[in-house]
Design a protein around this motif. Structure first.
Motif, mmCIF file in Angstrom:
data_model
loop_
_atom_site.group_PDB
_atom_site.id
_atom_site.type_symbol
_atom_site.label_atom_id
_atom_site.label_comp_id
_atom_site.label_asym_id
_atom_site.label_seq_id
_atom_site.Cartn_x
_atom_site.Cartn_y
_atom_site.Cartn_z
ATOM 1 N N GLU A 14 0.819 -1.215 0.000
ATOM 2 C CA GLU A 14 0.000 0.000 0.000
ATOM 3 C C GLU A 14 0.854 1.267 0.000
ATOM 4 N N PRO A 15 1.892 1.369 0.835
ATOM 5 C CA PRO A 15 2.733 2.572 0.763
ATOM 6 C C PRO A 15 3.387 2.759 -0.614
ATOM 7 N N VAL A 16 3.784 1.670 -1.251
ATOM 8 C CA VAL A 16 4.370 1.777 -2.587
ATOM 9 C C VAL A 16 3.325 2.279 -3.579
ATOM 10 N N ALA A 17 2.134 1.714 -3.543
ATOM 11 C CA ALA A 17 1.069 2.143 -4.464
ATOM 12 C C ALA A 17 0.715 3.608 -4.234
ATOM 13 N N HIS A 18 0.616 4.027 -2.975
ATOM 14 C CA HIS A 18 0.318 5.437 -2.677
ATOM 15 C C HIS A 18 1.438 6.350 -3.190
ATOM 16 N N ALA A 19 2.672 5.909 -3.041
ATOM 17 C CA ALA A 19 3.802 6.726 -3.500
ATOM 18 C C ALA A 19 3.799 6.869 -5.018
ATOM 19 N N TRP A 70 3.294 10.404 -6.854
ATOM 20 C CA TRP A 70 4.357 10.842 -7.756
ATOM 21 C C TRP A 70 3.807 11.144 -9.146
ATOM 22 N N LEU A 71 2.969 10.260 -9.667
ATOM 23 C CA LEU A 71 2.383 10.483 -10.986
ATOM 24 C C LEU A 71 1.433 11.676 -10.976
ATOM 25 N N GLU A 72 0.624 11.780 -9.945
ATOM 26 C CA GLU A 72 -0.356 12.862 -9.876
ATOM 27 C C GLU A 72 0.296 14.214 -9.560
ATOM 28 N N ALA A 73 1.556 14.189 -9.126
ATOM 29 C CA ALA A 73 2.322 15.417 -8.909
ATOM 30 C C ALA A 73 3.247 15.681 -10.105
ATOM 31 N N ASP A 74 2.901 15.115 -11.240
ATOM 32 C CA ASP A 74 3.716 15.270 -12.459
ATOM 33 C C ASP A 74 5.157 14.836 -12.234
ATOM 34 N N ARG A 75 5.313 13.729 -11.518
ATOM 35 C CA ARG A 75 6.608 13.092 -11.267
ATOM 36 C C ARG A 75 7.563 13.972 -10.450
ATOM 37 N N ASP A 76 6.999 14.771 -9.593
ATOM 38 C CA ASP A 76 7.796 15.635 -8.718
ATOM 39 C C ASP A 76 7.873 14.964 -7.343
ATOM 40 N N VAL A 98 9.927 8.467 -1.628
ATOM 41 C CA VAL A 98 9.112 8.359 -2.845
ATOM 42 C C VAL A 98 9.939 7.722 -3.961
ATOM 43 N N ARG A 99 11.157 8.211 -4.162
ATOM 44 C CA ARG A 99 12.031 7.642 -5.207
ATOM 45 C C ARG A 99 12.211 6.137 -5.008
ATOM 46 N N ASN A 100 12.502 5.745 -3.776
ATOM 47 C CA ASN A 100 12.741 4.331 -3.485
ATOM 48 C C ASN A 100 11.488 3.477 -3.726
ATOM 49 N N ARG A 101 10.339 4.017 -3.364
ATOM 50 C CA ARG A 101 9.100 3.254 -3.559
ATOM 51 C C ARG A 101 8.743 3.139 -5.045
ATOM 52 N N VAL A 102 8.968 4.190 -5.800
ATOM 53 C CA VAL A 102 8.721 4.127 -7.252
ATOM 54 C C VAL A 102 9.684 3.120 -7.878
ATOM 55 N N THR A 130 8.748 -0.430 -9.891
ATOM 56 C CA THR A 130 9.267 -0.776 -11.210
ATOM 57 C C THR A 130 9.926 -2.151 -11.188
ATOM 58 N N GLU A 131 10.680 -2.423 -10.127
ATOM 59 C CA GLU A 131 11.362 -3.716 -10.012
ATOM 60 C C GLU A 131 10.384 -4.887 -9.963
ATOM 61 N N VAL A 132 9.338 -4.763 -9.170
ATOM 62 C CA VAL A 132 8.436 -5.908 -8.970
ATOM 63 C C VAL A 132 7.391 -6.061 -10.067
ATOM 64 N N THR A 133 7.041 -4.970 -10.739
ATOM 65 C CA THR A 133 6.001 -5.059 -11.781
ATOM 66 C C THR A 133 6.566 -5.124 -13.190
ATOM 67 N N GLY A 134 7.760 -4.565 -13.392
ATOM 68 C CA GLY A 134 8.304 -4.454 -14.738
ATOM 69 C C GLY A 134 7.709 -3.281 -15.505
ATOM 70 N N ILE A 135 6.875 -2.484 -14.839
ATOM 71 C CA ILE A 135 6.267 -1.303 -15.465
ATOM 72 C C ILE A 135 7.147 -0.100 -15.162
ATOM 73 N N ASP A 136 7.519 0.638 -16.199
ATOM 74 C CA ASP A 136 8.306 1.850 -16.008
ATOM 75 C C ASP A 136 7.368 3.051 -15.985
ATOM 76 N N PRO A 137 7.044 3.584 -14.813
ATOM 77 C CA PRO A 137 6.107 4.697 -14.735
ATOM 78 C C PRO A 137 6.683 6.021 -15.242
ATOM 79 N N ALA A 138 7.967 6.045 -15.626
ATOM 80 C CA ALA A 138 8.552 7.268 -16.169
ATOM 81 C C ALA A 138 8.146 7.486 -17.623
ATOM 82 N N GLY A 139 7.742 6.422 -18.314
ATOM 83 C CA GLY A 139 7.286 6.542 -19.694
ATOM 84 C C GLY A 139 5.794 6.838 -19.745
ATOM 85 N N THR A 140 5.356 7.370 -20.857
ATOM 86 C CA THR A 140 3.946 7.766 -20.983
ATOM 87 C C THR A 140 3.005 6.597 -20.760
#
Length: 190
Positions: free
Chosen positions: A124-129, A133-139, A154-158, A162-172
């Protein structure tokens, strides 16, 4: 008969209890309770500030039924994303499309169920982070302030997401999948 012009109508949808006085100050308007929802049809976009509502239009009178469905989708999306005030469907189109497709959300959830389990008590903390992060325009600074954690957290949770899902949230497209997955995870967790 209602005094509305023949074209360019707007539909506002809100929960019952919506204070329609502000709308009445912007005539012409027709208001009613339809399927347990407050619905207003107006000749121009309303300037309502006091409540959460969905808005769609302008459209011709014969298109009001689909416009009402769009206004309802805007309302549901505004409520699920914590937006206040009047939200036009065009401002939340992709979120409305995603939240309406429960079948695709289920597929996304099933695919990443092992990742949720792998995160354990930190899920849950990772999902919230990731959401913050996304809703703050990656700030990370803004996201950290919203979550009352250090930006490095926040950086560590993002990074962990990425590590556990394989999804890179930095891309569109990764960001859209990450946002949708985290919203679905958190909705399922409650």
């Amino acid at each position: 008969e209602a005094g509305l012009p023949p074209g360019g109508l707007w539909v506002l949808v809100a929960r019952p209890g919506f204070d329609e006085r502000e709308l009445r100050e912007q005539p012409p308007v027709v208001c009613a309770i339809v399927d347990d929802l407050f619905v207003g049809v107006l000749s121009r976009a309303p300037s309502v500030r006091q409540a959460t509502a969905g808005l769609a239009g302008p459209a011709a009178p014969d298109k009001l039924a689909p416009v009402q469905r769009l206004a309802l989708a805007a309302l549901l999306t505004a409520e699920s994303t914590g937006r206040a005030g009047v939200t036009h469907i065009a401002d939340v189109a992709w979120q409305a499309a995603l939240t309406a497709r429960t079948d695709l959300a289920a597929a996304l959830l099933d695919r990443h169920r092992p990742a949720w389990a792998g995160l354990g008590p930190n899920a849950e903390p990772v999902a919230h982070a990731v959401l913050a992060w996304l809703e703050a325009d990656r700030d990370v600074t803004v996201a950290g302030a919203r979550l009352f954690v250090h930006p490095n957290t926040v950086r560590n949770r993002v990074r962990r997401f990425t590590e556990v899902t394989g999804i890179d949230p930095a891309g569109t497209f990764g960001a859209v999948n990450a946002w949708w997955l985290c919203r679905t995870w958190l909705r399922e967790a409650t």
